[in-house]
Every structure is written in structure tokens, then in C-alpha cells.
Design a protein around this motif. Structure first.
Motif, PDB file in Angstrom:
ATOM      1  N   CYS A 145     -64.623   4.363 -26.483  1.00  0.00           N
ATOM      2  CA  CYS A 145     -63.315   3.736 -26.307  1.00  0.00           C
ATOM      3  C   CYS A 145     -63.013   3.520 -24.830  1.00  0.00           C
ATOM      4  O   CYS A 145     -62.464   2.486 -24.436  1.00  0.00           O
ATOM      5  N   ALA A 146     -63.393   4.520 -24.007  1.00  0.00           N
ATOM      6  CA  ALA A 146     -63.126   4.404 -22.584  1.00  0.00           C
ATOM      7  C   ALA A 146     -63.901   3.260 -21.954  1.00  0.00           C
ATOM      8  O   ALA A 146     -63.416   2.572 -21.060  1.00  0.00           O
ATOM      9  N   LEU A 147     -65.126   3.045 -22.425  1.00  0.00           N
ATOM     10  CA  LEU A 147     -65.936   1.959 -21.873  1.00  0.00           C
ATOM     11  C   LEU A 147     -65.312   0.596 -22.124  1.00  0.00           C
ATOM     12  O   LEU A 147     -65.592  -0.374 -21.414  1.00  0.00           O
ATOM     13  N   ALA A 148     -64.451   0.519 -23.126  1.00  0.00           N
ATOM     14  CA  ALA A 148     -63.816  -0.748 -23.460  1.00  0.00           C
ATOM     15  C   ALA A 148     -62.616  -1.060 -22.569  1.00  0.00           C
ATOM     16  O   ALA A 148     -62.082  -2.164 -22.600  1.00  0.00           O
ATOM     17  N   LEU A 149     -62.156  -0.037 -21.803  1.00  0.00           N
ATOM     18  CA  LEU A 149     -61.001  -0.280 -20.947  1.00  0.00           C
ATOM     19  C   LEU A 149     -61.365  -1.252 -19.811  1.00  0.00           C
ATOM     20  O   LEU A 149     -62.441  -1.200 -19.245  1.00  0.00           O
ATOM     21  N   GLN A 150     -60.456  -2.111 -19.460  1.00  0.00           N
ATOM     22  CA  GLN A 150     -60.670  -3.061 -18.381  1.00  0.00           C
ATOM     23  C   GLN A 150     -59.857  -2.638 -17.160  1.00  0.00           C
ATOM     24  O   GLN A 150     -58.809  -1.997 -17.258  1.00  0.00           O
ATOM     25  N   ALA A 151     -60.372  -2.966 -15.988  1.00  0.00           N
ATOM     26  CA  ALA A 151     -59.641  -2.689 -14.761  1.00  0.00           C
ATOM     27  C   ALA A 151     -58.298  -3.406 -14.777  1.00  0.00           C
ATOM     28  O   ALA A 151     -58.174  -4.520 -15.249  1.00  0.00           O
ATOM     29  N   GLN A 152     -57.268  -2.731 -14.299  1.00  0.00           N
ATOM     30  CA  GLN A 152     -55.926  -3.289 -14.348  1.00  0.00           C
ATOM     31  C   GLN A 152     -55.494  -3.744 -12.963  1.00  0.00           C
ATOM     32  O   GLN A 152     -55.945  -3.216 -11.952  1.00  0.00           O
ATOM     33  N   ASP A 153     -54.581  -4.711 -12.929  1.00  0.00           N
ATOM     34  CA  ASP A 153     -53.944  -5.081 -11.680  1.00  0.00           C
ATOM     35  C   ASP A 153     -52.964  -3.968 -11.328  1.00  0.00           C
ATOM     36  O   ASP A 153     -51.973  -3.740 -12.031  1.00  0.00           O
ATOM     37  N   VAL A 154     -53.266  -3.237 -10.249  1.00  0.00           N
ATOM     38  CA  VAL A 154     -52.506  -2.042  -9.934  1.00  0.00           C
ATOM     39  C   VAL A 154     -51.267  -2.405  -9.135  1.00  0.00           C
ATOM     40  O   VAL A 154     -51.343  -3.013  -8.071  1.00  0.00           O
ATOM     41  N   GLU A 155     -50.106  -2.047  -9.666  1.00  0.00           N
ATOM     42  CA  GLU A 155     -48.844  -2.161  -8.946  1.00  0.00           C
ATOM     43  C   GLU A 155     -48.354  -0.750  -8.671  1.00  0.00           C
ATOM     44  O   GLU A 155     -48.186   0.041  -9.596  1.00  0.00           O
ATOM     45  N   ILE A 156     -48.138  -0.439  -7.411  1.00  0.00           N
ATOM     46  CA  ILE A 156     -47.753   0.909  -7.025  1.00  0.00           C
ATOM     47  C   ILE A 156     -46.330   0.882  -6.492  1.00  0.00           C
ATOM     48  O   ILE A 156     -46.038   0.238  -5.485  1.00  0.00           O
ATOM     49  N   ALA A 157     -45.443   1.595  -7.196  1.00  0.00           N
ATOM     50  CA  ALA A 157     -44.055   1.699  -6.748  1.00  0.00           C
ATOM     51  C   ALA A 157     -43.965   2.663  -5.568  1.00  0.00           C
ATOM     52  O   ALA A 157     -44.794   3.567  -5.415  1.00  0.00           O
ATOM     53  N   SER A 158     -42.963   2.481  -4.729  1.00  0.00           N
ATOM     54  CA  SER A 158     -42.800   3.324  -3.536  1.00  0.00           C
ATOM     55  C   SER A 158     -41.525   4.149  -3.628  1.00  0.00           C
ATOM     56  O   SER A 158     -40.469   3.654  -4.031  1.00  0.00           O
ATOM     57  N   VAL A 159     -41.652   5.423  -3.248  1.00  0.00           N
ATOM     58  CA  VAL A 159     -40.502   6.312  -3.125  1.00  0.00           C
ATOM     59  C   VAL A 159     -40.637   7.042  -1.795  1.00  0.00           C
ATOM     60  O   VAL A 159     -41.675   6.961  -1.131  1.00  0.00           O
ATOM     61  N   THR A 160     -39.605   7.754  -1.389  1.00  0.00           N
ATOM     62  CA  THR A 160     -39.651   8.513  -0.136  1.00  0.00           C
ATOM     63  C   THR A 160     -39.212   9.947  -0.381  1.00  0.00           C
ATOM     64  O   THR A 160     -38.489  10.245  -1.334  1.00  0.00           O
ATOM     65  N   ALA A 161     -39.664  10.828   0.493  1.00  0.00           N
ATOM     66  CA  ALA A 161     -39.340  12.245   0.375  1.00  0.00           C
ATOM     67  C   ALA A 161     -37.964  12.527   0.952  1.00  0.00           C
ATOM     68  O   ALA A 161     -37.517  11.885   1.913  1.00  0.00           O
TER      69      ALA A 161
ATOM     70  N   SER B  82     -36.848  13.358  -4.767  1.00  0.00           N
ATOM     71  CA  SER B  82     -35.906  13.413  -5.878  1.00  0.00           C
ATOM     72  C   SER B  82     -36.497  12.707  -7.100  1.00  0.00           C
ATOM     73  O   SER B  82     -36.987  11.573  -6.991  1.00  0.00           O
ATOM     74  N   TRP B  83     -36.456  13.368  -8.255  1.00  0.00           N
ATOM     75  CA  TRP B  83     -37.002  12.747  -9.460  1.00  0.00           C
ATOM     76  C   TRP B  83     -36.263  11.459  -9.805  1.00  0.00           C
ATOM     77  O   TRP B  83     -36.855  10.516 -10.335  1.00  0.00           O
ATOM     78  N   SER B  84     -34.981  11.393  -9.495  1.00  0.00           N
ATOM     79  CA  SER B  84     -34.206  10.192  -9.836  1.00  0.00           C
ATOM     80  C   SER B  84     -34.762   8.964  -9.135  1.00  0.00           C
ATOM     81  O   SER B  84     -34.726   7.855  -9.690  1.00  0.00           O
ATOM     82  N   GLU B  85     -35.304   9.128  -7.929  1.00  0.00           N
ATOM     83  CA  GLU B  85     -35.883   7.980  -7.228  1.00  0.00           C
ATOM     84  C   GLU B  85     -37.178   7.526  -7.910  1.00  0.00           C
ATOM     85  O   GLU B  85     -37.425   6.329  -8.070  1.00  0.00           O
ATOM     86  N   ILE B  86     -38.005   8.474  -8.347  1.00  0.00           N
ATOM     87  CA  ILE B  86     -39.235   8.124  -9.061  1.00  0.00           C
ATOM     88  C   ILE B  86     -38.893   7.467 -10.393  1.00  0.00           C
ATOM     89  O   ILE B  86     -39.490   6.455 -10.774  1.00  0.00           O
ATOM     90  N   ALA B  87     -37.918   8.032 -11.102  1.00  0.00           N
ATOM     91  CA  ALA B  87     -37.514   7.469 -12.389  1.00  0.00           C
ATOM     92  C   ALA B  87     -37.009   6.046 -12.226  1.00  0.00           C
ATOM     93  O   ALA B  87     -37.327   5.156 -13.035  1.00  0.00           O
TER      94      ALA B  87
END
Length: 699
Positions: free
Chosen positions: A14-30, A333-338
Motif C-alpha cells: 500500500c505504501a508503494l502506491a503512495l505518490q509524492a505530494q505537493d508540500v505546503e508548509i504552514a508557518s507559526v512562531t514561538a 501556542s497551540w492556537s497558532e498551530i491550530a
């Protein structure tokens, strides 16, 4: 059939069937960063939540050069314990040390065998040593588990060679003692792990390969499944290490992992199949630098002071570049990640109270005693049957199959009465009162894979020995004999044996006859269930037979060879069903006036499903056999049997018997566990009845 290899292959396909995804990375700050780690070796991190005032909670930051630091929520270093390089720490609450509950901290000393234990003084916030445990692996990572089934606390130590050990921690004496409960071989280099106590799930990061999910109970064995893989088949960029769980009610929440090389954090659903949700990074703010190559993380959903009213996420920062200093930990803060990933916020599940109460949604029972182990240290014990002595129930026997040598009978104290070395037998069953030359005779039937035969023996009530009774070999026409069950017809008192096949799903029904002082048999019916079958039990009152199709579910057929009957599927292994493949042993508990229960071994989940014996065989629930004072837990069960009648002084209400795939306390070969039916009836709110006498069948 054991499923670990099959599940692994399926997961990989099943894992071999996974395709690479377009990675979108959200940003937060400490919001906060801790003081630099004194040894410049910060790695794993866990939060300790204060029992009465969460604003006084602490950050426990491991340092693999010198020890671990204790920080407050403002990031100030309150204490540093110079105990040698520590890679990871973990915490569990309400651990009983003597007669007092404490917060228990475990810390693994890198490249040593030692796990160190500490607690926190709630008034002074000082971390104090409690002792240590010597394991069998060189420490490279560590996590803890509090079982919601047994209430036991465990520490899991992992090594960079991919080996792991799970130790039960007992503080009843006032000091912490450890007992090895399970060993695992993960694969290649491992470091990070975390346990979701409520869902009984152990997650392990195999750094350059995958995130794996195991069962956290020590009886869960080695069955595992893939959560994620490296790109392009998954979302991991070269290396993953830190793991953490965000708790919400009813199994909701998130699993979070460090995507170390890409300086990001992977987020998955906590429940179900841990579906991938997205990623975020901790970017630089005006006052705190960004986080790079994070090794350790933690997350707390509770409100922790003014800075973290909706929870906190903590990440180790390997660079701490502004200003350039020893590495440290950043608090977000978890609220920023959420908000960045459209995740939920919940502050109701309190990590401090987890484990205080046993999970009442999962009925549990314990074994009163266990049989001696089988001789071979492989998958050998399989199926049990109960023989009731005609005059003294205390002289009754448990007859079990040893798939390497033959049949073994056990006394009711678990000791061996007889070994019958006849070959690779698989399943066994018992019936009474078969007439041979006018003498009612107790019979034992078994399938013999060495000779591909149906073998039948009589039991001498005086010697309690099994003796050959067939007048000729009964060679089966199926490809390989496997499962078996007796049936005595309520219509004409004819005796039958059902034999099924290991691979093809074929079933033969033999009718027994008395010949020349012995027994002969002929096939009177054949049919095909589908795929591989094994578990089998016939109802001598209702005239039906239940047969398990291992990967699919179990079915009800007419047991009469001359009656037309369309089979009925009782339950299945789909997400809508109540069984987890393989479907193995089946047994019938006889109540009054046709009442009673059908019990089925759900091997993949180490549970035992219970169904109404009457009507449409409605599903009533499932129970598990956990570790108790006299025997370890039961897992990966093949065969089972159940008896409603009194069985000696120890089982006046009847008994349930289950093969145990992992006989871990003490660590030995497989065996059979015996459970008082009264305990099962109480746990499952079932009826108990001792009116039906199995020895009356056929009279």
C-alpha cells in the motif's frame, strides 16, 4: 496462521502506491524559548503538568551530553541534573510508589543499559531521584505507557540498532522494580517513540525509513503497520525522530512527528489510520529565531498559564542561532498551530488523570491458571478441548494440540498428564457416549497434517489415557487438513466430524460407525466455505455448525448432511464487523432452553467476541484476557473452548480456555490459559447456567 508477515507485506504494498505530494508548509512562531541547554546537547522533551496549578508546570529537556534540564513556562532553567547523556525523557502520573501516588519521570542514559527514575516535589518543583533500572538494550530513546486495561505502568527503551524492550514497573514495595514484558526488533536506527495510552498505540520512528504503529500492550506482539514513509512514497524527508500526541475526547486529536531534514512537523489524525493532514514550521519572529533540525517534541492540550491558554507545543531547536548559543527548546501556542492548519482545539482531556480509572468500555478478565508450555519454541500450541471425567470432575483433562508433535493432555493444575506423539496435529474436539460393542465411549478427534488424516482416540476413564480406536487410517481428500469439530445429531444421535482445509476452504463431513470393536468413518457431505478455514464448532441441540473463514468472518451452516440450508454470515472482518483477522477458534456455551453464547477468537485484536446463541446470533460485545496475579495476559489466540458445567473445585461455574501466542511471564513457549466463566459473565453481563451436561450428549 500468524498475520505479522502478511500485514507487513500489505502495508508495504500500500505504501508503494503512495505518490509524492505537493508540500505546503504552514508557518507559526514561538512565544517563549528556554535558556540554552548547559551541555549543548538538547534532544527529547516532555512537559510535566502541575497537579493543581498548570501555570507552575515544567519543561523537562534532555541533553545527550550531560543530563536533562528543568525549565519553567517562561523558559528559565530551574535545575539541571548532571546524570550523563540523556536522549529522551517521559512522564506518567499517579504511579503508586508504596502507598502514595507520584509523578514518575523516566530518563534513558545514552549508550548505557540504564533507565533513571525521578519525581517532582509539587511544592518546590524540584526533581528528585528515585532509582534506576538496568535493561537489556543500549539506550537511544525512551517512552512510557500506562495501560487502561490493567493499570500497569511500563517503560519502553529503544536502541539505535532497532531493538526495543518493554518493562513493567512495580512500585508497590516503595522502590521501583522492573520486569521485562516484551522485546521488539524495529529494524534499523530508532530513537523517537511515544505511546497513546487511551488508544493503546505505540509509535516508533525508524529514522530514515518510517513511522510505525504497534499495539502498546505487551501481549500485542510484533504486529505493526505503517503510519508514513519517506518521500516519494510518503511525507518524511530523510529523517524523523520526535513524536508527540495531542489529546482530545473519543480518540480525537493528532499525532505529530518531526520532519527533521525539512525543518517541519508532520501532523496526522490521532485515530483511525493516522491519516496525514499537513505540515508546519516554526519560523523566526521579531524576538525568537526559527527552529531547525528538531529532534524532540511534545504537545499539551491543557491551558498552561497566560502564554498558553489553549495548550502548548514544544520543540527542540538544534541551532538556536539568534543569538548564537547552545541549543534549546522553543514553545509555541497551540492556537497558532491550530489556526495555521485548521486543526481543533480542546482543553478537556487531562493527561494527569489518564490511567486513574480502568477502561470500562473494554471488558477484561484474568486467568486463574495456565498449562505447562508446549515443547517447541515456535508457533506450536493451537487448540484446546475439555474432557469431563465421568465420576470426579477434579480428574477432568484439558487436551491441547502441539503442532510440532501431537496431542497433550493436562490435569486441572496445568501439569501434563499424557503426550501422544502422532504428528503435526492442528485442532481437537471431544464427545461422549459413542457406543462401541454396547459400551459408551468418550472420543477425542484431531486433524493430523503429517498424515493428512482424521485421527480418533478413546479416553479410558480409569487411566485417563488416550488410546487409538480407528480400524483404519482415515485419509482426507482435502489438500491439507486443518480445523475440526464434532457434531452429534439431535435427530438420530448420529456422530459426525467436520474436517476443513488449510488453504482451499474445503470441508468434509464424516459419519462415524462402530466396527469390530473400533471406529470407522465415511464422508457423507462436502462443501467449500471460500478461503482458508479453521475454527469450527457444532451445536448439538440446534443442529447447526459455525465455521470460521480466517480472513473474512464466520458462517452458520446446517450440521445435518441431508438438510438444505443456505449459509448465513454471522460477522466479518470489515470495518463494519467486530472481528480482526484471523478469525480463529469458535466455541459454544450452552445455556438453558437453547440460550447461551457463541465465542470467537479475534486473533488480530487479541479479543474474544461473544454472540447470542439464539436467533440471528446478535453480537453482544468482546472481552480481553489481561495479566493477573497468577498468569500473564492472552494474545494472538488460535483455538478456544468453553464449558458451562462445573469443572472441579476451581471452576464451579464453568471455564473458558484460550491458547496464548505470547507466554511472556515467565517468558516461555506457548501454552493455554484457563479463565473462570463467572468472571467473564460478570464482565460481559452474561448469564451463567450449569444445567446442561455435555456428558449427556448422545445418550
Amino acid at each position: 496462521m500468524k498475520r505479522s508477515v502478511l500485514l507487513l507485506l500489505i502495508s508495504l504494498v500500500c505504501a508503494l502506491a503512495l505518490q509524492a505530494q505537493d508540500v505546503e508548509i504552514a508557518s507559526v512562531t514561538a512565544v517563549v524559548e528556554t535558556a540554552p541547554s548547559p551541555g549543548d546537547g538538547s534532544t527529547g522533551v516532555r512537559a510535566w503538568v502541575h497537579p493543581t496549578n498548570p501555570a507552575f508546570s515544567l519543561i523537562l529537556g534532555a541533553d545527550d551530553n550531560d543530563g536533562f534540564g528543568v525549565y519553567n513556562l517562561d523558559g528559565e532553567l530551574l535545575q539541571f541534573l548532571d546524570v550523563g547523556g540523556v536522549k529522551h525523557v517521559d512522564v506518567r502520573y499517579n504511579f503508586m510508589l508504596g502507598n502514595r501516588p507520584i509523578s514518575l519521570i523516566a530518563a534513558g542514559v545514552e549508550d548505557s543499559l540504564n533507565v533513571l527514575f525521578f519525581t517532582v516535589d509539587e511544592d518546590t518543583l524540584a526533581v528528585e531521584p528515585l532509582g534506576q533500572l538496568e535493561t537489556g538494550v543500549l539506550q537511544n530513546g525512551l517512552c512510557m505507557y500506562r495501560s487502561p486495561l490493567s493499570g500497569r505502568t511500563y517503560v519502553i527503551a529503544i536502541s539505535d540498532d532497532g531493538s526495543a524492550e518493554q518493562w513493567w514497573l512495580d512500585g508497590s514495595s516503595g522502590e521501583i522494580a522492573g520486569t521485562l514484558a516484551r522485546s521488539l526488533s524495529i529494524g534499523s536506527e530508532t530513537e523517537g517513540c511515544v505511546v497513546d495510552d487511551a488508544l493503546r498505540a505505540l509509535y516508533v520512528a525508524e529514522e530514515g525509513i518510517a513511522i510505525w504503529r504497534y499495539g502498546a500492550e505487551p501481549e500485542s506482539g510484533t504486529i505493526r503497520r505503517i503510519v508514513d514513509l519517506g518521500v516519494p512514497r510518503g511525507n518524511i524527508t530523510e529523517e524523523v525522530e520526535g513524536l508527540a500526541v495531542y489529546l482530545m475526547p473519543d480518540g480525537g486529536g493528532y499525532l505529530i512527528a518531526t520532519n527533521q531534514t525539512s525543518d517541519a512537523y508532520l501532523v496526522y489524525e490521532r485515530g483511525g489510520d493516522n491519516t496525514y493532514i499537513g505540515q508546519f514550521e516554526i519560523a523566526a519572529s521579531d524576538t525568537i529565531d526559527q527552529v531547525n533540525e528538531s529532534a524532540g517534541i511534545d504537545v499539551i492540550n491543557l491551558a498552561l498559564g497566560a502564554n498558553f491558554p489553549e495548550g502548548v507545543f514544544i520543540a527542540q531547536d538544534d541551532t538556536n542561532s539568534a543569538p548564537n548559543d547552545n541549543n534549546n527548546f522553543k514553545l509555541v501556542s497551540w492556537s497558532e498551530i491550530a489556526g495555521a492548519l485548521d486543526l481543533d482545539i480542546d482543553t478537556t482531556v487531562d493527561v494527569r488523570t489518564l490511567g486513574l480509572e480502568i477502561d470500562t468500555d473494554q471488558p477484561t478478565v484474568t486467568a486463574i491458571l495456565e498449562t505447562a508450555p508446549v515443547q517447541a519454541g515456535v508457533d506450536a500450541a493451537d487448540d484446546p478441548a475439555i474432557w469431563i471425567h465421568p465420576t470426579d470432575a477434579n480428574q477432568s483433562l484439558i487436551i491441547g494440540t502441539d503442532k510440532t508433535t501431537g496431542l497433550v493432555s493436562y490435569n486441572l493444575d496445568g501439569s501434563i498428564q499424557q503426550r501422544l506423539n502422532i504428528g503435526r496435529v492442528n485442532n481437537v474436539d471431544v464427545r461422549y457416549n459413542f457406543m462401541i460393542d454396547g459400551v459408551p465411549t468418550d472420543l477425542v478427534a484431531t486433524t493430523n497434517r503429517t498424515t493428512n488424516t482424521l485421527d480418533i482416540f478413546r479416553i479410558d476413564p480409569e487411566t485417563r489415557q488416550m488410546e487409538a480406536v480407528l480400524v483404519r487410517p482415515l485419509v482426507s481428500a482435502v489438500k491439507e487438513v486443518y480445523g475440526l469439530c464434532f457434531y452429534v445429531s439431535p435427530l438420530d444421535s448420529a456422530y459426525y466430524v467436520f474436517v476443513n482445509s488449510a488453504d482451499t476452504g474445503e470441508v468434509e463431513q464424516y459419519r462415524l460407525s462402530a466396527v469390530d470393536g473400533g471406529i470407522d468413518a465415511e464422508v457423507v457431505r462436502t462443501f467449500v466455505v471460500g478461503s482458508q478455514t479453521e475454527g469450527c464448532a457444532a451445536d448439538d441441540e440446534a443442529g447447526v455448525v459455525y465455521i470460521g473463514e480466517e480472513a473474512v468472518g464466520f458462517w452458520k451452516y446446517s450440521a445435518e448432511p441431508g438438510i438444505e440450508f443456505e449459509r448465513i454470515q454471522i460477522d466479518n472482518t470489515t470495518p463494519e464487523g467486530h472481528l480482526t483477522a484471523d478469525v480463529e477458534g469458535i466455541a459454544i456455551y450452552y445455556g438453558e432452553n437453547g440460550a447461551g453464547y457463541i465465542l470467537v477468537s479475534s486473533q488480530g485484536s487479541s479479543e474474544f467476541a461473544v454472540y447470542d446463541r439464539q436467533g440471528d446470533n446478535a453480537y453482544l460485545g468482546s472481552f480481553v484476557v489481561i495479566e493477573g496475579g497468577t498468569a500473564d495476559a492472552v494474545s494472538g489466540t488460535d483455538g478456544i473452548d468453553v464449558l458451562n458445567a462445573p469443572l472441579g473445585d476451581q471452576f464451579p461455574n464453568g471455564v473458558f480456555i484460550a491458547q496464548d501466542d505470547l507466554n511472556i511471564d515467565p517468558d516461555d513457549n506457548q501454552n493455554f490459559k484457563l479463565i473462570d466463566w463467572a468472571e467473564i459473565a460478570q464482565a460481559m453481563e452474561l448469564e451463567s447456567s450449569t444445567t446442561f451436561n455435555p456428558r449427556s450428549v448422545g445418550q
